[in-house]
Write an enzyme that holds these catalytic residues in place. Structure first.
Site, PDB file in Angstrom:
ATOM      1  CE  LYS A   6      36.945  12.582  11.856  1.00  0.00           C
ATOM      2  NZ  LYS A   6      36.725  13.911  11.287  1.00  0.00           N
TER       3      LYS A   6
ATOM      4  CG  HIS B  87      32.049  17.140   4.345  1.00  0.00           C
ATOM      5  ND1 HIS B  87      33.183  17.894   4.530  1.00  0.00           N
ATOM      6  CD2 HIS B  87      31.612  16.781   5.576  1.00  0.00           C
ATOM      7  CE1 HIS B  87      33.422  17.976   5.837  1.00  0.00           C
ATOM      8  NE2 HIS B  87      32.490  17.323   6.495  1.00  0.00           N
ATOM      9  NE  ARG B  88      31.699  24.269   5.602  1.00  0.00           N
ATOM     10  CZ  ARG B  88      31.614  25.418   6.251  1.00  0.00           C
ATOM     11  NH1 ARG B  88      31.645  26.544   5.585  1.00  0.00           N
ATOM     12  NH2 ARG B  88      31.488  25.457   7.554  1.00  0.00           N
TER      13      ARG B  88
ATOM     14  CE  LYS C  90      33.404  19.128  14.592  1.00  0.00           C
ATOM     15  NZ  LYS C  90      33.602  17.682  14.789  1.00  0.00           N
TER      16      LYS C  90
ATOM     17  CB  SER D 299      27.300  19.253   9.916  1.00  0.00           C
ATOM     18  OG  SER D 299      27.900  18.104  10.463  1.00  0.00           O
TER      19      SER D 299
HETATM   20  O1  LIG Z   1      31.732  16.198   8.949  1.00  0.00           O
HETATM   21  C1  LIG Z   1      30.987  16.606   9.815  1.00  0.00           C
HETATM   22  O2  LIG Z   1      30.004  17.283   9.551  1.00  0.00           O
HETATM   23  C2  LIG Z   1      31.367  16.313  11.239  1.00  0.00           C
HETATM   24  O3  LIG Z   1      32.096  15.132  11.248  1.00  0.00           O
HETATM   25  C3  LIG Z   1      30.232  16.296  12.186  1.00  0.00           C
HETATM   26  O4  LIG Z   1      30.565  15.606  13.348  1.00  0.00           O
HETATM   27  P1  LIG Z   1      30.108  16.118  14.796  1.00  0.00           P
HETATM   28  O5  LIG Z   1      28.635  16.324  14.760  1.00  0.00           O
HETATM   29  O6  LIG Z   1      30.518  15.011  15.730  1.00  0.00           O
HETATM   30  O7  LIG Z   1      30.868  17.366  15.091  1.00  0.00           O
HETATM   31 MG   LIG Z   2      33.387  15.287   9.578  1.00  0.00          MG
END
Ligand SMILES: O=C(O)[C@H](O)COP(=O)(O)O
Ligand SMILES: [Mg+2]
Length: 463
Positions: free
Chosen positions: A181, A298-299, A338, A383
């Site tokens: 990232k 994004h939260r 996750k 996500s």
């Molecule tokens: O911000 C997000 O949604 C995550 O960075 C997703 O990344 P990942 O799919 O590798 O967990």
């Molecule tokens: Mg992320």
């Protein structure tokens, strides 16, 4: 307790602007419950209602709940003579029910400014969370009255219009965060975008912490990223996009970045709505709406206050606030990936984002009916740690109108991002059409490899 009719206006006798002390005034400190616990109050359709989970400290539940009602509306710790200058009985919040450790509080509509989540937050989640009379406090749900809902804009694009633009209907849309990232140059970054979009993802996106660091200034990154999008769209003859993260240290700067994304021909931006705040978000959503752009939210930061079961603000409340303010997409967790988040709570959040009218459902954490008054629906985004094996569960949880984002689950494929994207697309198309992953893998070697690679990767917490 008589219910004051707001149409009658303030009781003039109380609103008399005088410094003379009325006979009724008794200085000193008295229990909050005397004024703010009103168990025979019948909530009105125009009231804003809250369900608070309260752990009282040093006082009983009624007094703790009344303290919360007082401090989040008209009260303070002592009697004040100036109560006689207004109609306190009308303006005060009222604890109208207590069930176990949940207190229900009604706030009259006039306590809130129109179209301002900021004002709702400053009122309801202002001082009270630091009150000594509560050991812990959690805002579990909030019913926003329709009269207040109608003052908010809601999403400008939302689910249906994005379906129309993309002309993709029969499956969830899929995307992925670029990984790693941070640390990539804009050019290297755009190579990854091109690979995963041409492989089959509908969209790619910046991560929440990718803003404009020295290794990747926003202008260059947006430009190269958009070039990659355009190339992939032309080659695949499909609607493609990249969510350019326009979050910046000031709203003015975020707007500048949004305008530039628009000039490049993008209709997609993303915004970290919690770290930037609801006021900044309102400006971003408004301008994006004027330009026909979609805002993916994004939260980042939410779990600081949503995660603890006994303290903070439930994510479902944040989701309500975001839909009212106008976010087109919202990250909601995944259940299976996750990030923390239960199956039932996630179902509740999805309903809040998508339904016109959400019925109370305690199993899903929904304490009240909520009418969204015709506001457009926001996309729930799954996500965080998802890969092909999660697709059947994701479809069960989210259904069709959702975004699934595979970051590591795309770029971690043994043959790279393009192969990872092919696998993800095949998996989502197959399961959406009623097939199994194994059936789909027969004609998709990329999917076979993903399934093998992550066969044992589960995010189950062993207690
Ligand atoms: O911000 C997000 O949604 C995550 O960075 C997703 O990344 P990942 O799919 O590798 O967990
Ligand atoms: Mg992320």
């Amino acid at each position: 307790m008589a219910i004051h009719n707001p149409l009658a206006g303030p009781k003039t006798v109380k609103a008399r602007p005088t410094a003379e002390l009325s006979d009724a005034y008794k200085a000193g400190v008295r229990a909050y419950a005397v004024d703010y616990y009103v168990p025979d109050y019948i909530p009105q359709d125009t009231d804003l209602l809250c369900a608070f989970r309260i752990q009282p400290r040093g006082v009983d539940m009624i007094e703790a709940a009344a303290a919360v009602a007082a401090e989040s509306s008209t009260g303070t710790w002592t009697e004040v003579w100036s109560n006689q200058l207004t109609d306190i009985d009308f303006y005060k919040a009222k604890v109208y029910a207590i069930t176990g450790d949940i207190a229900y509080i009604a706030y009259p509509l006039d306590l809130f400014e129109e179209n301002s989540v900021v004002n709702i937050m400053s009122s309801i989640v202002g001082n009270v969370f630091g009150f000594k009379a509560v050991g812990a406090l959690r805002l579990e749900d909030m019913r926003i009255p329709l009269a207040l809902v109608k003052t908010f804009p809601g999403p400008r694009v939302g689910i249906y219009d994005e379906r129309v633009w993309s002309n993709k209907w029969d499956r969830p849309l899929i995307g992925g965060t670029v990984k790693p990232k941070l640390g990539l140059s804009p050019k290297a970054y755009s190579t990854i975008i091109y690979e995963c979009l041409s492989g089959g993802l509908d969209t790619s996106k910046d991560d929440e912490n990718m803003n404009s660091q020295p290794f990747s200034r926003w202008r260059d990154r947006f430009m190269y990223a958009q070039e990659a999008v355009d190339r992939a769209a032309a080659e695949t003859n499909e609607f493609k996009g990249h969510w350019h993260n326009v979050t910046a240290g000031s709203t003015e700067e975020s707007l500048r970045r949004l305008e530039y994304a628009y000039e490049l021909g993008s209709r997609m931006v993303m915004f970290d709505f919690l770290t930037a705040g609801f006021a900044a978000s309102a400006d971003i959503f408004k301008r994006a709406g004027e330009l026909d752009m979609i805002v993916h939210c994004h939260r980042a930061m939410h779990a600081v206050f949503t995660r603890q079961a006994n303290h903070g603000i439930a994510m479902r409340v944040v989701a309500k606030w975001l839909r009212l303010t106008g976010g087109d997409h919202l990250h909601t967790g995944t259940v299976v990936g996750k990030l923390e988040g239960s199956w039932n709570d996630t179902l509740g959040i999805i309903d809040i984002l998508r339904e016109r009218y959400v019925k109370a459902n305690l199993e899903h954490g929904l304490y009240f009916d909520q009418d969204f008054g015709g506001l457009k629906a926001s996309w729930p985004v799954a996500s965080g740690g998802i890969h092909v094996h999660h697709v059947p569960d994701l479809l069960k949880i989210y259904g069709n109108d959702a975004f699934f984002l595979f970051g590591g689950g795309t770029h971690g494929h043994p043959d790279g991002s393009r192969a990872g994207a092919i696998a993800n697309r095949a998996a989502v198309e197959a399961v959406s059409a009623g097939q199994t992953l194994q059936q789909a893998a027969r004609s998709c070697p990329e999917l076979r490899k993903s399934l093998e690679l992550w066969a044992d990767v589960k995010f189950e917490v062993v207690q």
